[in-house]
Design a protein around this motif. Structure first.
Motif, PDB file in Angstrom:
ATOM      1  N   HIS A  62     161.951 -19.712 114.223  1.00  0.00           N
ATOM      2  CA  HIS A  62     162.574 -19.335 112.949  1.00  0.00           C
ATOM      3  C   HIS A  62     161.545 -19.442 111.822  1.00  0.00           C
ATOM      4  CE1 HIS A  62     165.097 -19.798 109.316  1.00  0.00           C
ATOM      5  NE2 HIS A  62     165.798 -18.855 109.934  1.00  0.00           N
ATOM      6  N   SER A  80     167.618 -15.589 111.342  1.00  0.00           N
ATOM      7  CA  SER A  80     168.636 -15.845 112.372  1.00  0.00           C
ATOM      8  C   SER A  80     169.056 -14.556 113.072  1.00  0.00           C
ATOM      9  CB  SER A  80     169.902 -16.427 111.752  1.00  0.00           C
ATOM     10  OG  SER A  80     169.611 -17.486 110.951  1.00  0.00           O
ATOM     11  N   HIS A 239     167.335 -17.775  98.572  1.00  0.00           N
ATOM     12  CA  HIS A 239     168.168 -17.556  99.762  1.00  0.00           C
ATOM     13  C   HIS A 239     169.631 -17.564  99.322  1.00  0.00           C
ATOM     14  CE1 HIS A 239     169.938 -18.141 103.737  1.00  0.00           C
ATOM     15  NE2 HIS A 239     168.805 -17.677 104.203  1.00  0.00           N
ATOM     16  N   GLU A 241     172.104 -18.901 100.465  1.00  0.00           N
ATOM     17  CA  GLU A 241     172.787 -20.195 100.613  1.00  0.00           C
ATOM     18  C   GLU A 241     172.627 -21.049  99.355  1.00  0.00           C
ATOM     19  OE1 GLU A 241     171.463 -22.229 104.149  1.00  0.00           O
ATOM     20  OE2 GLU A 241     171.907 -20.508 105.413  1.00  0.00           O
ATOM     21  N   THR A 256     165.797 -15.051 104.978  1.00  0.00           N
ATOM     22  CA  THR A 256     164.382 -15.433 105.089  1.00  0.00           C
ATOM     23  C   THR A 256     163.524 -14.207 105.424  1.00  0.00           C
ATOM     24  OG1 THR A 256     164.730 -16.119 107.401  1.00  0.00           O
ATOM     25  CG2 THR A 256     164.880 -17.825 105.715  1.00  0.00           C
TER      26      THR A 256
HETATM   27  P1  13P Z   1     168.250 -16.834 107.718  1.00  0.00           P
HETATM   28  O1  13P Z   1     169.303 -16.097 108.467  1.00  0.00           O
HETATM   29  O2  13P Z   1     167.960 -16.240 106.395  1.00  0.00           O
HETATM   30  O3  13P Z   1     167.029 -16.985 108.565  1.00  0.00           O
HETATM   31  O4  13P Z   1     168.778 -18.284 107.374  1.00  0.00           O
HETATM   32  C1  13P Z   1     169.025 -19.213 108.356  1.00  0.00           C
HETATM   33  C2  13P Z   1     169.282 -20.547 107.805  1.00  0.00           C
HETATM   34  O5  13P Z   1     169.723 -21.417 108.516  1.00  0.00           O
HETATM   35  C3  13P Z   1     169.000 -20.775 106.389  1.00  0.00           C
HETATM   36  O6  13P Z   1     169.229 -22.092 106.048  1.00  0.00           O
END
Ligand code: 13P
Length: 342
Positions: A62, A80, A239, A241, A256
């Motif tokens: 990752h 991901s 991001h 999140e 990401t």
């Molecule tokens: P991504 O899907 O953007 O890689 O994010 C995964 C993740 O766990 C971010 O905290």
């Protein structure tokens, strides 16, 4: 032979062959590791890459993996969504997950015939811990007929109870696709910030679960303002999140991989990422003309995955991630539905 303290693993000494085989990676990472550091690291990279060939194994790394793992041994790298898609296409017999536990479960769901190794079983995720399969069943009882969209950062059990998964790169697309199918309301779990950020961009009404990423929730709008006061030209990427006020202060929001692509294609002079630390290091190695600045937030779970632990997992083929075969078909349906819709 050198011995790693953590696992007492034998690795070859740093010699001419190890130096030759790892030289291309070191050239890329020279700004991040001293020669002395590299002589400790390179034997692991050499031995892991040798064993991978011997065992027909692939390492999924990752974007939050440290540069030695990401560039040194990663075969499939990305966000991901990419890891899930490419794991499904891989011809490897063994997959070593350079990431956290839910990612390894996703690999097992998509490739049940493969052996999935997790270098450290304690590498978890605050989002995956925020909701259970029973919670989803209760939500479905409370809101009959309303589809449940669950972030991939969830356990296999939660995926199996959900109608469709999403990642940060396709969440908006999935919600809008459900909207186009006539659903004016959906449930989104478990990340409240991702859900709020999607809600700001769609007409579909979203019922939000109260979970958060322990790394991204630490960023604040003030972090961005402070950096802009110091460097007015800084380009800020966040991001999804992160809390909505952070996204509002930023210039770009994306997964990401989307942030990585943005920087590769646009080459801002100076950039700050509102995400996990190692991502900045990996971007800096790939984009020497972009000056990466900023506050750094470390994910303690991602940082559990180290070269000695990867080597140990490959040597012993342990610990293996298993998912209850009764759960796999339903969990897979939710992930495959996501892949179809995105
Ligand atoms: P991504 O899907 O953007 O890689 O994010 C995964 C993740 O766990 C971010 O905290």
């Amino acid at each position: 032979m050198q011995t790693a303290q953590a696992h007492k693993i034998d690795v070859p000494a740093y010699n001419a062959e190890v130096a030759r085989e790892t030289d291309a990676v070191y050239k890329k990472l020279k700004n991040q590791y001293s020669q002395e550091n590299w002589e400790e690291i390179a034997p692991y990279i050499f031995e892991i890459n040798r064993l991978k060939k011997e065992k027909n194994a692939a390492i999924l790394a990752h974007n939050y993996m440290t540069p030695d793992v990401f560039f040194g041994v990663g075969d499939i790298i990305g966000d991901s969504l990419m890891l899930a898609q490419k794991a499904a296409q891989s011809t490897a017999d063994i997959i070593v997950q350079g990431g956290v536990h839910f990612m390894a479960e996703t690999s097992k769901i998509l490739c049940p015939e493969k052996k999935i190794l997790m270098p450290d079983m304690k590498a978890g995720c605050s989002l995956a811990d925020a909701i259970t399969g029973a919670d989803i069943r209760a939500l479905k009882e409370k809101y009959p007929g309303i589809p449940v969209v669950s972030y991939v950062n969830t356990t296999a059990d939660v995926k199996a109870e959900s109608d469709v998964c999403c990642t940060s790169s396709n969440a908006l697309k999935i919600v809008n696709a459900l909207g186009a199918q006539g659903h004016d309301t959906i449930i989104m779990t478990p990340d409240k910030y991702l859900a709020q950020n999607v809600a700001a961009q769609t007409d579909v009404n979203i019922i939000i679960w109260d979970g958060a990423c322990e790394v991204h929730e630490r960023f604040s709008a003030q972090d961005v303002k402070d950096m802009r006061a110091q460097h007015p030209d800084v380009f800020v990427l966040a991001h999804p999140e992160c809390p909505p006020e952070v996204i509002a202060e930023s210039d770009y929001a994306g997964s990401t991989a989307q942030m990585d692509t943005y920087i590769k294609e646009n080459q801002p002079k100076m950039a700050m990422l509102m995400t996990e630390c190692s991502m900045s290091d990996n971007i800096a190695a790939n984009n020497p003309d972009v000056h990466m600045v900023g506050t750094c937030q470390m994910c303690p779970h991602m940082k559990r995955i180290t070269l000695p632990k990867i080597l140990h997992a490959l040597q012993t083929e342990q610990p293996e991630v298993l998912v209850d075969p009764k759960i796999i078909p339903r969990a897979r349906q939710a992930v495959e539905r996501m892949l179809e819709l995105s």
